[in-house]
Design an enzyme around this catalytic site. Structure first.
Site, PDB file in Angstrom:
ATOM      1  N   ARG A  52       0.837  -1.185   0.000  1.00 36.68           N
ATOM      2  CA  ARG A  52       0.000   0.000   0.000  1.00 36.68           C
ATOM      3  C   ARG A  52       0.882   1.248   0.000  1.00 36.68           C
ATOM      4  O   ARG A  52       1.983   1.238   0.572  1.00 36.68           O
ATOM      5  CB  ARG A  52      -0.839  -0.031   1.277  1.00 36.68           C
ATOM      6  N   THR A  85      -9.993   0.643  -9.143  1.00 38.12           N
ATOM      7  CA  THR A  85      -9.117  -0.408  -8.662  1.00 38.12           C
ATOM      8  C   THR A  85      -9.182  -1.574  -9.625  1.00 38.12           C
ATOM      9  O   THR A  85     -10.026  -1.608 -10.492  1.00 38.12           O
ATOM     10  CB  THR A  85      -9.620  -0.788  -7.260  1.00 38.12           C
ATOM     11  N   THR A  93      -4.459  -0.541  -7.008  1.00 35.83           N
ATOM     12  CA  THR A  93      -5.280   0.620  -7.343  1.00 35.83           C
ATOM     13  C   THR A  93      -4.494   1.909  -7.409  1.00 35.83           C
ATOM     14  O   THR A  93      -3.413   2.033  -6.825  1.00 35.83           O
ATOM     15  CB  THR A  93      -6.421   0.777  -6.311  1.00 35.83           C
ATOM     16  N   ASN A 124      -6.698   4.389  -6.733  1.00 34.80           N
ATOM     17  CA  ASN A 124      -7.901   4.942  -6.100  1.00 34.80           C
ATOM     18  C   ASN A 124      -8.877   5.350  -7.195  1.00 34.80           C
ATOM     19  O   ASN A 124      -9.506   4.489  -7.767  1.00 34.80           O
ATOM     20  CB  ASN A 124      -7.588   6.072  -5.125  1.00 34.80           C
ATOM     21  N   SER A 143      -7.412   0.726   3.644  1.00 36.43           N
ATOM     22  CA  SER A 143      -7.964   0.287   2.359  1.00 36.43           C
ATOM     23  C   SER A 143      -9.109  -0.681   2.594  1.00 36.43           C
ATOM     24  O   SER A 143      -9.246  -1.252   3.682  1.00 36.43           O
ATOM     25  CB  SER A 143      -6.864  -0.416   1.563  1.00 36.43           C
ATOM     26  N   GLY A 162     -13.804  -1.432  -6.443  1.00 41.23           N
ATOM     27  CA  GLY A 162     -15.064  -0.769  -6.077  1.00 41.23           C
ATOM     28  C   GLY A 162     -15.105  -0.146  -4.695  1.00 41.23           C
ATOM     29  O   GLY A 162     -16.172  -0.063  -4.090  1.00 41.23           O
ATOM     30  N   GLY A 163     -13.948   0.309  -4.187  1.00 42.41           N
ATOM     31  CA  GLY A 163     -13.952   1.010  -2.897  1.00 42.41           C
ATOM     32  C   GLY A 163     -14.528   0.116  -1.803  1.00 42.41           C
ATOM     33  O   GLY A 163     -14.318  -1.096  -1.825  1.00 42.41           O
TER      34      GLY A 163
HETATM   35  O1  DON Z   1      -8.057   1.047  -1.127  1.00 44.92           O
HETATM   36  C1  DON Z   1      -9.238   1.305  -1.253  1.00 44.92           C
HETATM   37  O2  DON Z   1     -10.100   0.843  -0.531  1.00 44.92           O
HETATM   38  C2  DON Z   1      -9.660   2.221  -2.382  1.00 44.92           C
HETATM   39  N1  DON Z   1      -8.586   3.109  -2.720  1.00 44.92           N
HETATM   40  C3  DON Z   1     -10.117   1.397  -3.528  1.00 44.92           C
HETATM   41  C4  DON Z   1     -10.632   2.251  -4.656  1.00 44.92           C
HETATM   42  C5  DON Z   1     -11.450   1.534  -5.628  1.00 44.92           C
HETATM   43  O3  DON Z   1     -11.696   0.345  -5.538  1.00 44.92           O
HETATM   44  C6  DON Z   1     -12.017   2.334  -6.714  1.00 44.92           C
HETATM   45  N2  DON Z   1     -12.638   1.516  -7.645  1.00 44.92           N
HETATM   46  N3  DON Z   1     -13.322   1.146  -8.369  1.00 44.92           N
END
Ligand code: DON
Length: 525
Positions: A65, A335, A353, A355, A406, A428-429
């Protein structure tokens, strides 16, 4: 077999498997190829996590990370008016120190079988000779114009003020040169050599924070993988600095304690999964952060007895507002995941990712890649939502050298006999946690095939906002109405993350890239 969000990157991984590489070689090849063919999320300027299970039973979890630069400060994204600025999301101040190159090279050093130069050859070829632009890439670049066009990437991605047309060849000589330097001299080229000079000089010119010292200090961390069980199956997942494994473990433990699974798609089932996620996210958002900076009650959060106590708070017929449990917190997509298995049964789950799609928009001129906007995953201001609407606490406050929390959740599942069953993860965050959990639940509880488990409509509850997202059209209107009567604030919206997974089936493996993203594929032989 390799399943990723870009078919050419999956093919790059398979090329390395066929050349005698193992699953880790293939994962590293796929990771570098994604940086070339899937620039919205594949990256050299971001970071990620890799969970490995070798066929001989060894397991490993690599944390690469990003870290906050040394010049970062707790309130750096709070403006003079007390409100958060947009600087954690776009522009030169949004980036954490990239970990992707160090992480991938380290995974290769420890587990790889082929020379690094061989593993990086497909990515170098794709960057130097180019590859045909498909509609997914053309659209993705076009949609990110506002983010890319103010920085040096404009010349590459909008050569005539427009995204490269479908079926044209997309060539990236600077990126090819950068990956060649890494093939020749390893990660040192990026963190101490000429690439580091280029990044630091550009940062200094544009007012960014990352210095040569930041780059030279960066280290990936091998961590003890998180081990847990669900109804006799075993999970191997990512511990902090990702919240992924911890939150999936807590959610699944709560559901196991809550009782047998109700029918898929029923209001009872959605209520149970949403309520378990809500509780697990309350802990996630308040207690998790970089373990080098905060004390995390990991044993408690992942224990069965803690889950039993929480399961007792979930009623059978009504929702509870998050505020009832989250008294400590006041007020109140990009991501890519890939899964790899080799002929020996070695398995790798990796999520990486920038982000946002195309990260901070800042492209390193001459070096050919985007830098992340990962600083937004920190708590910019307690009580104020970040771009994913997450309201997080002190544990995830900004500090120099700290990793931002994350949700990335690369996960490997073993069947009750201890044999490899599933390699999964998502983009997907925070929805990554929901989607990864639900793919696992669909397979274990609802006995779905991999394709059905991935296609099945998903739900998401992250505690705040205190609401349940139901994927549009996925649930019966009577079920939606019943959930509302139970007290859930339900809304329909497309897209709860997007997965790339491989499952062992009779006689081999099945791979699948989620249809929620375009352009991906599982490739095997
Ligand atoms: O690490 C994380 O949780 C976020 N930066 C992930 C971002 C993400 O998945 C965006 N995507 N579609």
């Amino acid at each position: 077999m390799v399943a990723s969000d870009a078919s050419l990157a999956s093919a790059a991984g398979v090329e390395i498997l066929k050349a005698g590489g193992n699953a880790v070689d293939a994962a590293v090849a796929t990771g570098f190829a994604l940086a070339v063919t899937y620039p919205e999320a594949g990256n050299l300027g971001g970071g990620g996590y890799m969970v490995i299970r070798m066929a001989d039973g060894r397991v490993a979890a690599l944390d690469y990370r990003e870290m906050a630069p040394l010049a970062a400060t707790r309130d750096m994204y709070i403006g003079p008016d007390g409100k958060v600025t947009g600087e954690s999301l776009i522009g030169p101040k949004a980036s954490g120190v990239p970990g992707a190159v160090a992480g991938m090279v380290e995974a290769h050093r420890k587990f790889g079988a082929l020379p690094l130069a061989r593993v990086l050859a497909p990515a170098i070829r794709l960057a130097s000779q180019g590859f045909p632009v498909d509609s997914a890439l053309a659209r993705s670049i076009s949609n990110a114009k506002y983010r890319i066009e103010n920085y040096p990437g404009k010349a590459v991605f909008f050569p005539n003020d427009a995204a490269p047309p479908v079926a044209s060849r997309f060539v990236q000589p600077a990126l090819a040169h950068t990956i060649q330097l890494i093939a020749d001299s390893g990660a040192a080229a990026f963190y101490r050599g000429s690439i580091a000079d280029t990044i630091a000089a550009q940062m200094q010119r544009d007012g960014g924070l990352i210095t040569k010292e930041d780059l030279a200090r960066y280290r990936p961390d091998w961590r003890e993988p998180l081990r847990s069980t669900y109804r006799g199956y075993s999970l191997i997942s990512m511990p902090p600095s990702s919240s992924g494994g911890t939150t999936i473990t807590e959610t699944l433990n709560i559901l196991e304690a809550y009782g047998p699974a109700a029918r898929f798609g029923s209001a009872e089932r959605v209520h149970a999964v949403a309520s378990a996620s809500q509780r697990a996210f309350i802990d996630r958002n308040s207690k998790l952060g970089d373990p080098a900076f905060v004390k995390i009650p990991l044993a408690q959060l992942t224990s069965k007895s803690y889950a039993r106590a929480i399961a007792k708070t979930i009623s059978r017929d009504h929702a509870d507002p998050t505020s009832r449990f989250a008294s400590g917190i006041r007020e109140g997509n990009e991501t890519t995941h890939y899964s790899v298995v080799d002929r020996f049964g070695n398995a790798v789950a990796t999520t990486t990712t920038l982000n946002d799609l195309y990260g901070s928009g800042v492209y390193v001129r001459g070096a050919g890649f985007f830098l992340n906007d990962e600083m937004d995953d920190f708590t910019s201001k307690p009580g104020t939502p970040n771009m994913f609407g997450l309201i997080q606490g002190e544990a995830n406050a900004i500090a120099p050298g700290k990793r931002m929390l994350s949700a990335m959740s690369p996960t490997i599942v073993l069947d009750p006999k201890g044999q490899l069953l599933l390699i999964a993860g998502d983009r997907g965050g925070p929805r990554i946690i929901s989607a990864t959990s639900q793919v696992i639940l669909n397979i274990i509880d609802h006995r779905m095939s991999l394709a059905d488990a991935m296609n099945a409509p998903r739900i998401h509850h992250q505690s705040y906002p205190d609401s349940v997202q139901l994927e549009t059209g996925g649930f019966d209107s009577a079920v939606v109405a019943r959930l509302a009567r139970m007290g859930h604030f339900v809304y329909e919206k497309a897209g709860v993350a997007s997965a790339a997974a491989i499952m062992r089936v009779k006689g081999g493996y099945e791979g699948f890239d989620d249809r929620r993203t375009r352009g991906g594929a599982a490739v095997g032989y």
